[in-house]
Design a protein around this motif. Structure first.
Motif, PDB file in Angstrom:
ATOM      1  N   GLU A   1       0.794  -1.589   0.405  1.00 23.99           N
ATOM      2  CA  GLU A   1       0.151   0.126  -0.147  1.00 23.99           C
ATOM      3  C   GLU A   1       0.869   1.349   0.163  1.00 23.99           C
ATOM      4  N   PRO A   2       1.277   1.984  -0.727  1.00 24.55           N
ATOM      5  CA  PRO A   2       1.798   3.288  -0.801  1.00 24.55           C
ATOM      6  C   PRO A   2       0.686   4.523   0.234  1.00 24.55           C
ATOM      7  N   ILE A   3       1.984   5.067   0.388  1.00 23.04           N
ATOM      8  CA  ILE A   3       1.585   6.418   1.632  1.00 23.04           C
ATOM      9  C   ILE A   3       2.044   6.745   1.156  1.00 23.04           C
ATOM     10  N   ILE A   4       1.611   8.235   0.154  1.00 19.05           N
ATOM     11  CA  ILE A   4       1.916   9.343   0.022  1.00 19.05           C
ATOM     12  C   ILE A   4       2.617  10.298   1.062  1.00 19.05           C
ATOM     13  N   THR A   5       3.145  11.418   0.991  1.00 19.46           N
ATOM     14  CA  THR A   5       3.449  12.105   1.560  1.00 19.46           C
ATOM     15  C   THR A   5       4.101  13.365   0.123  1.00 19.46           C
ATOM     16  N   ILE A   6       2.903  14.437   1.123  1.00 19.92           N
ATOM     17  CA  ILE A   6       2.670  15.545  -0.349  1.00 19.92           C
ATOM     18  C   ILE A   6       3.586  16.403  -0.007  1.00 19.92           C
ATOM     19  N   TRP A   7       4.176  16.930   1.563  1.00 20.23           N
ATOM     20  CA  TRP A   7       5.264  17.922   1.902  1.00 20.23           C
ATOM     21  C   TRP A   7       6.209  17.375   2.737  1.00 20.23           C
ATOM     22  N   HIS A   8       7.160  16.949   2.937  1.00 23.98           N
ATOM     23  CA  HIS A   8       7.792  16.744   3.940  1.00 23.98           C
ATOM     24  C   HIS A   8       9.055  17.279   4.101  1.00 23.98           C
ATOM     25  N   PHE A   9       8.934  18.967   4.407  1.00 19.92           N
ATOM     26  CA  PHE A   9       9.598  20.080   4.689  1.00 19.92           C
ATOM     27  C   PHE A   9      10.663  20.524   4.085  1.00 19.92           C
ATOM     28  N   THR A  10      10.490  19.686   2.224  1.00 18.35           N
ATOM     29  CA  THR A  10      11.411  20.537   1.501  1.00 18.35           C
ATOM     30  C   THR A  10      10.369  21.565   0.744  1.00 18.35           C
ATOM     31  N   ASN A  11      10.918  22.431   0.226  1.00 16.87           N
ATOM     32  CA  ASN A  11      10.060  23.406  -1.027  1.00 16.87           C
ATOM     33  C   ASN A  11      11.142  23.871  -1.901  1.00 16.87           C
TER      34      ASN A  11
END
Ligand code: BGC
Length: 376
Positions: free
Chosen positions: A91-101
């Motif tokens: 099962e993929p669990i996607i994080t959209i934003w993990h600290f970096t811009n």
């Protein structure tokens, strides 16, 4: 239940040239854990290690190298990663934003500037459109840690030390989260944040300053953000690592003579049970442990860590708390932000010179636990 491990893009992929962290640390993260080049074999490895879930993040600065230009080649690679995971029944669990811009976003004032939220929402729209086959999405990783490290402690870019700015950033992240939730929400998706929760205790129980400070830290660091988005999370994502003893606000110490990880943080397994209990009582929503792990050069300590934390997780389950999954941090040794490559959190050791992987004993131990849990 979901059993897996996690990475984040900047910490593991390598060559994230367009990220604000690359600018900040002069590309020190370099090839990181080479995930961008080795994800196919890594997914095979995840399968071999019995995982049925994998949490990873998408690097905003890869997709939007500039304000307007979308890099569809990179987007396709993330889509392939998702498909490959699904093909392996992970099962993929996607994080959209993990600290970096992206650097261009950072240069426009980053999260301090309210107008910039719309840029993030463009990115969210794109993710929403292209990842319809992903059920679990973490919109933001640890907004509390980001606001603290980047705008109060000043150790992460843009190295500000300003309480008002820290709150501004936290509130902008909150608005971004709420709008992103509306964009992404449909009946197939479950959305949340990954919130870092710390057990705060007063340094001395009879010292009112210590007591008040620990209560304030708990209220603001742990729950300020969650309280403001509580109607808009489908489950609660918890990242749990440690317990601290507070002297005055952000001035705290770790328990003397307690077991520690390589960064000096107390290893306090019961805390996992404690945070689940508090969160479940407060929000009455299912919980996913989206991060929990240890950096250590002694893999037996990692085995002990996993065993003890899962013991307490199961205690929570037995008491009726709904737990969707447990995700160990981290799948691979990786770039630990300001601490660099020293701390090793991985189930899998990475040779940073060559990118070679070596599976640790703890990974096989975790695999056995997953197997037992699936068959009981
Ligand atoms: C973060 C990770 C980090 C880990 C260990 C979490 O707060 O989400 O990026 O590597 O802690 O410090």
């Amino acid at each position: 239940m979901l059993w897996g491990s996690a990475i984040s893009s900047y910490q593991a992929e390598g060559d994230n040239f367009n990220s604000d962290w690359w600018l900040f640390d002069n590309g020190k993260s370099s090839k990181a854990s080479y995930f961008w080049y080795k994800w196919r074999e890594d997914i095979k490895l995840l399968k071999e290690l019995g995982h049925n879930a994998f949490r990873f993040s998408i690097e905003w600065s890869r997709i939007f190298k500039t304000e307007k230009e979308i890099d569809y080649k990179s987007l396709d690679i993330y889509k392939e990663i998702v498909n490959e995971l699904l093909n392996h029944n992970i099962e993929p669990i996607i994080t959209i934003w993990h600290f970096t811009n992206p650097i261009w976003f950072y240069k426009k004032g980053g999260w301090l500037n309210k107008e910039n939220i719309n840029y993030f929402l463009d990115y969210v729209q794109l993710i929403g459109k292209h990842f319809d086959n992903v059920k679990y999405i973490i919109i933001l990783n640890e907004p509390n840690v980001y606001a603290f490290k980047s705008y109060l402690e000043g150790t992460w870019p843009p190295q500000e030390k300003n309480l008002i700015k820290a709150f501004k950033v936290l509130n902008n992240l909150k608005s971004a989260y709420l709008q992103a939730y509306k964009i992404l929400k449909n009946s197939r998706r479950l959305l949340s944040v990954s919130q870092n929760l710390i057990i705060f205790k007063p340094y001395k129980y009879y010292n009112p300053l210590n007591v008040i400070s620990s209560l304030i830290d708990n209220k603001f660091f742990n729950f300020y953000f969650l309280d403001r988005i509580k109607q808009f999370m489908d489950f609660v994502g918890i990242n749990y690592y440690t317990r601290v003893f507070v002297k005055l606000f952000s001035n705290f110490v770790y328990k003397e003579n307690a077991e520690k990880n390589c960064l000096g943080w107390e290893v306090y397994p019961k805390g996992l049970y404690e945070v689940c209990k508090v969160v479940y009582k407060k929000y009455k929503k299912p919980i996913m442990i989206t991060e929990n792990g240890i950096c250590t050069d002694n893999d037996f300590q990692r085995i002990k860590f996993i065993k003890e934390h899962i013991y307490y997780l199961k205690k929570a389950v037995k008491e009726g708390i709904k737990i969707l999954g447990y995700v160990y941090w981290s799948f691979l040794d990786n770039y630990e932000w300001a601490e660099g490559f020293g701390p090793r959190f991985g189930l899998v050791e990475v040779d940073y010179q060559t990118g070679d992987r070596k599976v640790r004993k703890s990974a096989y131990f975790y695999k056995e636990i997953i197997y037992e849990e699936a068959n009981t």
